[in-house]
Write a protein that holds these residues in place. Structure first.
Motif, short mmCIF file in Angstrom:
data_model
loop_
_atom_site.label_atom_id
_atom_site.label_comp_id
_atom_site.label_asym_id
_atom_site.label_seq_id
_atom_site.Cartn_x
_atom_site.Cartn_y
_atom_site.Cartn_z
N UNK A 120 0.82 -1.33 -0.01
CA UNK A 120 -0.04 0.05 0.08
C UNK A 120 0.68 1.26 0.02
N UNK A 121 1.92 1.31 0.82
CA UNK A 121 2.91 2.33 0.78
C UNK A 121 3.65 2.54 -0.68
N UNK A 122 3.92 1.67 -1.47
CA UNK A 122 4.56 1.86 -2.58
C UNK A 122 3.30 2.37 -3.60
N UNK A 123 1.97 1.96 -3.37
CA UNK A 123 1.08 2.36 -4.47
C UNK A 123 0.83 4.04 -4.07
N UNK A 124 0.66 4.23 -2.75
CA UNK A 124 0.53 5.70 -2.18
C UNK A 124 1.53 6.69 -2.76
N UNK A 125 2.89 6.20 -2.72
CA UNK A 125 3.86 6.96 -3.22
C UNK A 125 3.81 7.54 -4.64
N UNK A 126 2.96 6.82 -5.53
CA UNK A 126 2.90 7.66 -6.81
C UNK A 126 1.67 7.71 -7.20
N UNK A 127 0.69 7.18 -6.61
CA UNK A 127 -0.73 7.33 -7.13
C UNK A 127 -1.41 8.72 -7.27
N UNK A 128 -1.01 9.46 -6.56
CA UNK A 128 -1.65 11.16 -6.68
C UNK A 128 -0.14 12.21 -7.42
N UNK A 129 0.64 11.92 -6.81
CA UNK A 129 1.99 12.62 -7.14
C UNK A 129 2.30 12.38 -8.51
N UNK A 130 2.42 11.21 -8.85
CA UNK A 130 2.89 10.71 -10.14
C UNK A 130 1.90 10.57 -11.19
N UNK A 131 0.81 10.07 -10.80
CA UNK A 131 -0.22 9.97 -11.53
C UNK A 131 -1.55 10.63 -11.69
N UNK A 132 -1.64 11.65 -10.74
CA UNK A 132 -2.76 12.66 -10.65
C UNK A 132 -4.20 12.12 -10.31
N UNK A 133 -4.20 11.07 -9.47
CA UNK A 133 -5.43 10.44 -9.15
C UNK A 133 -6.35 11.26 -8.65
N UNK A 134 -7.54 11.27 -9.09
CA UNK A 134 -8.55 11.88 -8.02
C UNK A 134 -9.25 10.84 -7.22
#
Length: 191
Positions: A120-134
């Motif tokens: 989950x930490x790994x996913x959180x590291x990129x989901x918004x910052x890298x991919x711009x997830x809403x």
């Protein structure tokens, strides 16, 4: 006065007898209807889980493509599908009809497995910052997320779709409905 009292006594006695005679079948009918609803719910749940068996034999890539197809079925526009090495935690990226960006991490695990906190930490590291997830969504065929993963998801507003919710999604419940139910559960303190 006496005939009037006698008439009332007969009327009340008749109503009591009618109630006694009719209440048995009514109660039995209600019990039978409740039993039938329970039986149908059990059949539906068994069918949902039986259909998940087909997901259990997929490869990781096939599972990611299946999740993308579920998104398409529910009216989302696919921006990117099929993760792989270098996907930075985004196996599927799609847009909801209202324009919000959905980033999905897919993990096809054994039903007895679980998604861990570090995943989950790994996913959180990129989901918004890298991919711009809403909307951040983590989908797995496992039955559960560890407590650490669940706590992280709750703090960072990641929607969790484990095996039981996946069964509903796989069998026709639209993704927006699942997201709404998740919000409802989150506000009650559960996931």
């Amino acid at each position: 006065m006496l005939p009037s009292l006698l008439l009332w006594w007969w009327l009340i006695s008749g109503l009591i007898i009618a109630w006694a005679v009719l209440s048995g079948p009514i109660k039995r009918g209600r019990r039978e209807a409740a039993g039938e609803r329970e039986r149908r719910a059990g059949i539906a749940e068994a069918e949902r889980h039986r259909q998940l068996a087909s997901l259990d034999v997929m490869t990781g890539t096939e599972f990611e493509n299946h999740v993308a197809n579920l998104c398409l079925r529910d009216g989302l526009e696919i921006v990117q599908s099929g993760g792989g090495a270098g996907d930075l935690g985004a196996d599927v990226i799609a847009n909801l009809p209202d324009g919000r960006r959905v980033v999905i991490q897919c993990k096809r695990y054994r039903a007895s497995g679980s998604v861990s906190g570090p995943e989950m930490q790994q996913f959180l590291g990129t989901v918004r910052a890298e991919h711009g997830a809403d909307v951040a969504l983590f989908v797995t065929t496992a039955r559960r997320f560890t407590q650490q993963a669940t706590d992280l998801a709750g703090r960072h507003r990641v929607y969790l779709i484990q095996r039981d919710r996946l069964a509903f999604w796989n069998n026709g419940t639209p993704l927006p409905s699942l997201l709404s139910s998740w919000e409802h559960d989150r506000t009650r303190g559960g996931y």
